[in-house]
Design an enzyme around this catalytic site. Structure first.
Site, mmCIF file in Angstrom:
data_model
loop_
_atom_site.group_PDB
_atom_site.id
_atom_site.type_symbol
_atom_site.label_atom_id
_atom_site.label_comp_id
_atom_site.label_asym_id
_atom_site.label_seq_id
_atom_site.Cartn_x
_atom_site.Cartn_y
_atom_site.Cartn_z
ATOM 1 C CE1 TYR A 46 33.400 28.166 -11.370
ATOM 2 C CE2 TYR A 46 34.294 26.199 -12.420
ATOM 3 C CZ TYR A 46 33.262 27.107 -12.248
ATOM 4 O OH TYR A 46 32.087 26.954 -12.928
ATOM 5 C CG PHE A 56 29.137 34.263 -8.966
ATOM 6 C CD1 PHE A 56 29.532 33.686 -10.159
ATOM 7 C CD2 PHE A 56 30.020 35.105 -8.312
ATOM 8 C CE1 PHE A 56 30.790 33.929 -10.698
ATOM 9 C CE2 PHE A 56 31.279 35.362 -8.837
ATOM 10 C CZ PHE A 56 31.664 34.774 -10.032
ATOM 11 C CG ASP A 57 29.789 28.794 -11.338
ATOM 12 O OD1 ASP A 57 29.237 27.729 -10.988
ATOM 13 O OD2 ASP A 57 30.341 28.933 -12.445
ATOM 14 C CB ILE A 74 35.905 36.143 -18.205
ATOM 15 C CG1 ILE A 74 36.438 35.339 -17.009
ATOM 16 C CG2 ILE A 74 34.382 36.093 -18.261
ATOM 17 C CD1 ILE A 74 35.974 35.875 -15.655
ATOM 18 C CE1 TYR A 100 30.935 36.118 -17.885
ATOM 19 C CE2 TYR A 100 31.223 36.228 -15.505
ATOM 20 C CZ TYR A 100 31.217 35.503 -16.677
ATOM 21 O OH TYR A 100 31.500 34.168 -16.649
ATOM 22 C CG PHE A 115 36.813 33.262 -10.104
ATOM 23 C CD1 PHE A 115 35.826 32.302 -10.278
ATOM 24 C CD2 PHE A 115 36.676 34.474 -10.763
ATOM 25 C CE1 PHE A 115 34.732 32.548 -11.085
ATOM 26 C CE2 PHE A 115 35.588 34.733 -11.569
ATOM 27 C CZ PHE A 115 34.605 33.772 -11.732
#
Length: 251
Positions: A46, A56-57, A74, A100, A115
């Site tokens: 992902y 961010f990831d 989540i 979040y 995502f």
């Protein structure tokens, strides 16, 4: 270099949107019919962006897929990956309330998140244990100690030593209320639990000391030896029924 999606800043018109507000579109069809359930463990690649295009990831960037139980992430992931089949790649637009939040703390990203997810594998969760037929009350054949703890042997063990209250133990267990509601189970999680017998409810401290390694025993633990009749913090009330397998004594 992970390319930022061209539609990262807003949900496109051709996206599917669920009743919760989760939006997605298939980027690449899967090659299997199997989809994960909420309790299953998934393996994925992902990448995640905020709507301004900031990455961010990314497991892709790290070069290492991620595996986790789907019900421990989540809400947008828990819901979204159940729409996918193995081999599928899908883009998600996850609203803040399924991620979040709008003002996330701890360095987590805020607001809607985007995502790209590739579902690589699904490992089915163990089936929930069956409710004991004698869950409502201890049978006459049960052994009862002076404290009121009742138990009966389900499977004999192969060990000779019993733990003391100061020992660490490793167990598999499932716990029900007397109306048959399962409230906790290491069996369902697929991972044994380890703890000190001095760290748990009184009924466990007393009861597991009756056991040897390899033994499985059913306990009827009165409220006074569990969490009480009116516990706080969501703990189950009244008499609790546990099936416990003592796997190991000590670390």
């Amino acid at each position: 270099m992970i390319e930022t999606p061209s539609d990262v800043n807003a949900i496109p018109a051709d996206a599917e949107v669920t009743s919760t507000g989760l939006a997605s579109k298939v980027l690449e069809a899967g090659n299997g019919a199997e989809s994960p359930a909420a309790a299953d463990t998934v393996t994925v690649h992902y990448s995640g962006w905020t709507t301004d295009g900031s990455l961010f990831d990314s497991s892709v960037q790290r070069g290492q897929p991620a595996s986790f139980p789907l019900n421990r992430v989540i809400k947008g992931w828990t819901e979204g990956l159940q729409l996918m089949s193995i081999g599928e790649k899908r883009r998600f637009w996850i609203p803040a309330e399924l991620a979040y939040g709008e003002n996330a703390g701890g360095g987590r990203p805020s607001g809607m998140l985007v995502f790209d997810v590739e579902l690589l594998a699904v490992k089915a969760a163990p089936k929930p244990p069956e409710v004991p037929v004698d869950v409502a009350a201890a049978p006459e054949s049960a052994e009862v100690t002076a404290s009121g703890l009742a138990s009966r042997l389900i499977k004999a063990g192969s060990g000779t030593q019993r733990p003391t209250k100061s020992d660490m133990v490793t167990v598999h267990y499932s716990g029900w209320t007397t109306d048959g509601q399962l409230f906790d189970s290491s069996v369902e999680r697929g991972e044994p639990a380890s703890f000190g017998l001095f760290q748990v409810i009184a009924g466990w401290t007393e009861g597991v000391q009756l056991m040897v390694e390899g033994e499985t025993r059913r306990f009827w633990i009165p409220g006074k030896l569990a969490y009480g009749e009116k516990p706080q913090g969501g703990a189950p009330a009244g008499t609790l029924v546990f099936d416990v397998e003592l796997i190991k004594i000590g670390r």
